[in-house]
Write a protein that holds these residues in place. Structure first.
Motif, PDB file in Angstrom:
ATOM      1  N   LYS A 285       5.167  -6.539   7.984  1.00  0.00           N
ATOM      2  CA  LYS A 285       3.955  -6.743   8.784  1.00  0.00           C
ATOM      3  C   LYS A 285       3.951  -5.798   9.981  1.00  0.00           C
ATOM      4  O   LYS A 285       2.915  -5.238  10.335  1.00  0.00           O
ATOM      5  N   ILE A 286       5.101  -5.606  10.574  1.00  0.00           N
ATOM      6  CA  ILE A 286       5.201  -4.693  11.718  1.00  0.00           C
ATOM      7  C   ILE A 286       4.905  -3.261  11.285  1.00  0.00           C
ATOM      8  O   ILE A 286       4.123  -2.555  11.928  1.00  0.00           O
ATOM      9  N   ILE A 287       5.494  -2.841  10.174  1.00  0.00           N
ATOM     10  CA  ILE A 287       5.254  -1.478   9.667  1.00  0.00           C
ATOM     11  C   ILE A 287       3.772  -1.296   9.341  1.00  0.00           C
ATOM     12  O   ILE A 287       3.182  -0.262   9.667  1.00  0.00           O
ATOM     13  N   SER A 288       3.150  -2.289   8.715  1.00  0.00           N
ATOM     14  CA  SER A 288       1.724  -2.196   8.378  1.00  0.00           C
ATOM     15  C   SER A 288       0.854  -2.033   9.614  1.00  0.00           C
ATOM     16  O   SER A 288      -0.170  -1.357   9.584  1.00  0.00           O
ATOM     17  N   THR A 289       1.271  -2.664  10.697  1.00  0.00           N
ATOM     18  CA  THR A 289       0.515  -2.583  11.942  1.00  0.00           C
ATOM     19  C   THR A 289       0.700  -1.233  12.627  1.00  0.00           C
ATOM     20  O   THR A 289      -0.249  -0.692  13.188  1.00  0.00           O
ATOM     21  N   VAL A 290       1.893  -0.685  12.548  1.00  0.00           N
ATOM     22  CA  VAL A 290       2.239   0.526  13.298  1.00  0.00           C
ATOM     23  C   VAL A 290       1.944   1.818  12.537  1.00  0.00           C
ATOM     24  O   VAL A 290       1.530   2.810  13.126  1.00  0.00           O
TER      25      VAL A 290
ATOM     26  N   TYR B 280       5.469  -8.244   0.230  1.00  0.00           N
ATOM     27  CA  TYR B 280       5.274  -6.974  -0.478  1.00  0.00           C
ATOM     28  C   TYR B 280       3.790  -6.773  -0.779  1.00  0.00           C
ATOM     29  O   TYR B 280       3.254  -5.692  -0.606  1.00  0.00           O
ATOM     30  N   MET B 281       3.138  -7.834  -1.275  1.00  0.00           N
ATOM     31  CA  MET B 281       1.707  -7.743  -1.598  1.00  0.00           C
ATOM     32  C   MET B 281       0.900  -7.395  -0.355  1.00  0.00           C
ATOM     33  O   MET B 281       0.001  -6.547  -0.405  1.00  0.00           O
ATOM     34  N   TYR B 282       1.205  -8.053   0.744  1.00  0.00           N
ATOM     35  CA  TYR B 282       0.513  -7.784   2.000  1.00  0.00           C
ATOM     36  C   TYR B 282       0.707  -6.317   2.394  1.00  0.00           C
ATOM     37  O   TYR B 282      -0.249  -5.632   2.747  1.00  0.00           O
ATOM     38  N   PHE B 283       1.938  -5.858   2.320  1.00  0.00           N
ATOM     39  CA  PHE B 283       2.257  -4.489   2.719  1.00  0.00           C
ATOM     40  C   PHE B 283       1.523  -3.450   1.870  1.00  0.00           C
ATOM     41  O   PHE B 283       0.973  -2.488   2.396  1.00  0.00           O
ATOM     42  N   ILE B 284       1.509  -3.641   0.554  1.00  0.00           N
ATOM     43  CA  ILE B 284       0.873  -2.630  -0.295  1.00  0.00           C
ATOM     44  C   ILE B 284      -0.644  -2.794  -0.351  1.00  0.00           C
ATOM     45  O   ILE B 284      -1.340  -1.935  -0.879  1.00  0.00           O
ATOM     46  N   GLY B 285      -1.156  -3.886   0.212  1.00  0.00           N
ATOM     47  CA  GLY B 285      -2.603  -4.053   0.340  1.00  0.00           C
ATOM     48  C   GLY B 285      -3.305  -4.572  -0.885  1.00  0.00           C
ATOM     49  O   GLY B 285      -4.438  -4.184  -1.165  1.00  0.00           O
ATOM     50  N   ILE B 286      -2.645  -5.449  -1.618  1.00  0.00           N
ATOM     51  CA  ILE B 286      -3.293  -6.035  -2.794  1.00  0.00           C
ATOM     52  C   ILE B 286      -3.486  -7.528  -2.583  1.00  0.00           C
ATOM     53  O   ILE B 286      -2.860  -8.133  -1.727  1.00  0.00           O
ATOM     54  N   ASN B 287      -4.350  -8.091  -3.379  1.00  0.00           N
ATOM     55  CA  ASN B 287      -4.538  -9.535  -3.409  1.00  0.00           C
ATOM     56  C   ASN B 287      -3.538 -10.128  -4.389  1.00  0.00           C
ATOM     57  O   ASN B 287      -3.119  -9.452  -5.342  1.00  0.00           O
ATOM     58  N   PRO B 288      -3.156 -11.388  -4.208  1.00  0.00           N
ATOM     59  CA  PRO B 288      -2.176 -11.990  -5.118  1.00  0.00           C
ATOM     60  C   PRO B 288      -2.558 -11.945  -6.590  1.00  0.00           C
ATOM     61  O   PRO B 288      -1.694 -11.896  -7.455  1.00  0.00           O
ATOM     62  N   GLU B 289      -3.863 -11.942  -6.885  1.00  0.00           N
ATOM     63  CA  GLU B 289      -4.269 -11.932  -8.296  1.00  0.00           C
ATOM     64  C   GLU B 289      -4.454 -10.524  -8.870  1.00  0.00           C
ATOM     65  O   GLU B 289      -4.730 -10.358 -10.051  1.00  0.00           O
ATOM     66  N   ASP B 290      -4.287  -9.487  -8.059  1.00  0.00           N
ATOM     67  CA  ASP B 290      -4.473  -8.109  -8.524  1.00  0.00           C
ATOM     68  C   ASP B 290      -3.326  -7.657  -9.424  1.00  0.00           C
ATOM     69  O   ASP B 290      -2.185  -8.104  -9.268  1.00  0.00           O
ATOM     70  N   ASP B 291      -3.656  -6.756 -10.330  1.00  0.00           N
ATOM     71  CA  ASP B 291      -2.643  -6.184 -11.214  1.00  0.00           C
ATOM     72  C   ASP B 291      -1.905  -5.060 -10.507  1.00  0.00           C
ATOM     73  O   ASP B 291      -2.478  -4.325  -9.703  1.00  0.00           O
ATOM     74  N   LEU B 292      -0.651  -4.925 -10.836  1.00  0.00           N
ATOM     75  CA  LEU B 292       0.169  -3.840 -10.319  1.00  0.00           C
ATOM     76  C   LEU B 292       0.292  -2.757 -11.384  1.00  0.00           C
ATOM     77  O   LEU B 292       0.113  -3.030 -12.576  1.00  0.00           O
ATOM     78  N   PRO B 293       0.610  -1.538 -10.969  1.00  0.00           N
ATOM     79  CA  PRO B 293       0.797  -0.492 -11.977  1.00  0.00           C
ATOM     80  C   PRO B 293       2.039  -0.772 -12.822  1.00  0.00           C
ATOM     81  O   PRO B 293       2.946  -1.493 -12.394  1.00  0.00           O
TER      82      PRO B 293
END
Length: 120
Positions: free
Chosen positions: A26-31, A86-99
């Motif tokens: 969360k800190i890295i995402s903010t900074v 991890y989901m928050y950091f990479i910017g996806i929603n919990p229901e989104d598919d990952l590569p």
């Protein structure tokens, strides 16, 4: 290539409030603003042909997590599908598919090769 819909606007994204404010991701995402990555790698993608590419920013964030937590390609994708931080950091929603895990290797070898960023 680049998604235009807003990030993390699903009903399930309320779960992100469970992540402590002092969590490192969360800190890295903010900074750190990772949005420059899409522009930097824009010319390495063909916009007219093929299926849409995964967002370069998302791919780089997955590689960042992989390096930060010393994970394999397979493990970082698995963890990103389970770990809210991890989901928050990479910017996806919990229901989104990952590569697929194989895309990380292809991204690393085809998009992040030395010299390809120099010509941009």
């Amino acid at each position: 290539m680049l998604r235009l819909e807003p990030k993390q606007l699903s009903l399930h994204s309320i779960l992100y409030s469970k992540i402590p404010e002092n969590h490192i991701l969360k800190i890295i995402s903010t900074v750190v603003d990772f949005s420059f990555i899409n522009k930097l790698l824009e010319n390495s993608y063909c916009k007219q042909f093929g299926r849409p590419a995964k967002e370069p920013e998302l791919m780089c964030k997955l590689l960042f997590l992989q390096h930060l937590y010393n994970l394999s390609d397979e493990k970082v994708i698995e963890e990103a599908g389970l770990n809210l931080a991890y989901m928050y950091f990479i910017g996806i929603n919990p229901e989104d598919d990952l590569p697929d895990k194989s895309l990380l290797s292809k991204f690393r070898t085809q998009r992040l090769v030395e010299g390809s960023l120099d010509e941009m």
